[in-house]
Scaffold this motif. Structure first.
Motif, PDB file in Angstrom:
ATOM      1  N   PHE A 195      -5.652  -9.558  52.152  1.00 33.60           N
ATOM      2  CA  PHE A 195      -5.782 -10.349  50.941  1.00 33.60           C
ATOM      3  C   PHE A 195      -5.788 -11.811  51.345  1.00 33.60           C
ATOM      4  O   PHE A 195      -5.143 -12.200  52.314  1.00 33.60           O
ATOM      5  CB  PHE A 195      -4.599 -10.104  49.990  1.00 33.60           C
ATOM      6  CG  PHE A 195      -4.499  -8.683  49.521  1.00 33.60           C
ATOM      7  CD1 PHE A 195      -5.207  -8.252  48.417  1.00 33.60           C
ATOM      8  CD2 PHE A 195      -3.685  -7.780  50.189  1.00 33.60           C
ATOM      9  CE1 PHE A 195      -5.112  -6.944  47.979  1.00 33.60           C
ATOM     10  CE2 PHE A 195      -3.574  -6.478  49.762  1.00 33.60           C
ATOM     11  CZ  PHE A 195      -4.294  -6.053  48.644  1.00 33.60           C
ATOM     12  N   ARG A 196      -6.506 -12.608  50.590  1.00 37.01           N
ATOM     13  CA  ARG A 196      -6.508 -14.052  50.814  1.00 37.01           C
ATOM     14  C   ARG A 196      -5.620 -14.717  49.764  1.00 37.01           C
ATOM     15  O   ARG A 196      -5.417 -14.173  48.685  1.00 37.01           O
ATOM     16  CB  ARG A 196      -7.921 -14.615  50.710  1.00 37.01           C
ATOM     17  CG  ARG A 196      -8.831 -14.118  51.804  1.00 37.01           C
ATOM     18  CD  ARG A 196     -10.240 -14.678  51.579  1.00 37.01           C
ATOM     19  NE  ARG A 196     -11.159 -14.009  52.460  1.00 37.01           N
ATOM     20  CZ  ARG A 196     -11.672 -14.557  53.541  1.00 37.01           C
ATOM     21  NH1 ARG A 196     -11.370 -15.785  53.851  1.00 37.01           N
ATOM     22  NH2 ARG A 196     -12.502 -13.888  54.298  1.00 37.01           N
ATOM     23  N   ARG A 197      -5.123 -15.864  50.121  1.00 35.34           N
ATOM     24  CA  ARG A 197      -4.298 -16.617  49.175  1.00 35.34           C
ATOM     25  C   ARG A 197      -5.079 -16.799  47.879  1.00 35.34           C
ATOM     26  O   ARG A 197      -6.246 -17.182  47.896  1.00 35.34           O
ATOM     27  CB  ARG A 197      -3.943 -17.968  49.770  1.00 35.34           C
ATOM     28  CG  ARG A 197      -2.969 -18.756  48.947  1.00 35.34           C
ATOM     29  CD  ARG A 197      -2.603 -20.006  49.671  1.00 35.34           C
ATOM     30  NE  ARG A 197      -1.992 -19.602  50.930  1.00 35.34           N
ATOM     31  CZ  ARG A 197      -0.858 -20.060  51.394  1.00 35.34           C
ATOM     32  NH1 ARG A 197      -0.204 -20.954  50.722  1.00 35.34           N
ATOM     33  NH2 ARG A 197      -0.373 -19.656  52.538  1.00 35.34           N
ATOM     34  N   GLY A 198      -4.445 -16.504  46.784  1.00 35.69           N
ATOM     35  CA  GLY A 198      -5.081 -16.664  45.482  1.00 35.69           C
ATOM     36  C   GLY A 198      -5.774 -15.408  44.973  1.00 35.69           C
ATOM     37  O   GLY A 198      -6.187 -15.365  43.820  1.00 35.69           O
ATOM     38  N   LEU A 249      -4.618 -10.009  61.031  1.00 35.06           N
ATOM     39  CA  LEU A 249      -5.892  -9.411  60.634  1.00 35.06           C
ATOM     40  C   LEU A 249      -6.796  -9.220  61.854  1.00 35.06           C
ATOM     41  O   LEU A 249      -7.367  -8.140  62.043  1.00 35.06           O
ATOM     42  CB  LEU A 249      -6.582 -10.266  59.583  1.00 35.06           C
ATOM     43  CG  LEU A 249      -7.944  -9.770  59.097  1.00 35.06           C
ATOM     44  CD1 LEU A 249      -7.837  -8.351  58.532  1.00 35.06           C
ATOM     45  CD2 LEU A 249      -8.519 -10.724  58.065  1.00 35.06           C
ATOM     46  N   LEU A 250      -6.898 -10.230  62.689  1.00 38.41           N
ATOM     47  CA  LEU A 250      -7.714 -10.118  63.901  1.00 38.41           C
ATOM     48  C   LEU A 250      -7.191  -9.007  64.801  1.00 38.41           C
ATOM     49  O   LEU A 250      -7.964  -8.223  65.360  1.00 38.41           O
ATOM     50  CB  LEU A 250      -7.731 -11.449  64.657  1.00 38.41           C
ATOM     51  CG  LEU A 250      -8.500 -11.453  65.977  1.00 38.41           C
ATOM     52  CD1 LEU A 250      -9.962 -11.077  65.771  1.00 38.41           C
ATOM     53  CD2 LEU A 250      -8.377 -12.811  66.648  1.00 38.41           C
TER      54      LEU A 250
END
Length: 146
Positions: free
Chosen positions: A129-132, A110-111
């Motif tokens: 997307f983030r976990r969850g 992402l960075l």
């Protein structure tokens, strides 16, 4: 010097050096992949008539001594182990590839995407997307999983 490298982006007069030290392995989580890549690289170099000096990195500094003693024209580092890159840099040993900072930054996808976009470097469309996170079926063109 060895044969030309066909189809490369190298200058027309570039030739792969005849004596190549190949640094591979390491102590990071990627050491197994680096070892396989190093072995495959050495096999190809030998197939094309190069003299190869294998330098497998393990848990001790013995690899650095072997590298310094190897009669070579070039050093091919086949490892993403940032520790190896820092050591090569600290001893001012020139080698192929990125330096440790670029390697560390590239681990964070992402960075990397954000930095490339800020620098105006085109990249394929992306979404993070983030976990969850719930992912809607139409959130990713072409479907998920990719």
């Amino acid at each position: 010097m060895g044969p030309k490298h066909p189809g490369s982006l190298c200058p027309p007069d570039f030739r792969i050096p005849k004596h190549v030290a190949v640094v591979y392995g390491g102590t990071s989580a990627e050491k197994e992949i680096s070892t396989k890549e190093g072995e495959r690289t050495m096999k190809l170099l030998r197939l094309h008539g190069h003299t190869v000096y294998p330098v497998r990195v393990g848990d001790t500094a013995e690899w650095l001594r072997r590298l310094r003693e190897a009669p070579r024209h070039a050093i091919l580092c086949v490892s993403e182990d940032v520790g190896i890159q820092w050591v090569l840099g600290a001893f001012k040993i020139r080698h192929n590839g990125s330096g440790p900072l670029a390697t560390m930054l590239s681990f964070d996808k992402l960075l990397t995407k954000v930095l490339l976009a800020q620098a105006g470097v085109p990249t394929p469309r992306w979404q993070s997307f983030r976990r969850g996170d719930a992912i809607a079926p139409d959130a990713i063109p072409g479907g998920y999983p990719m």
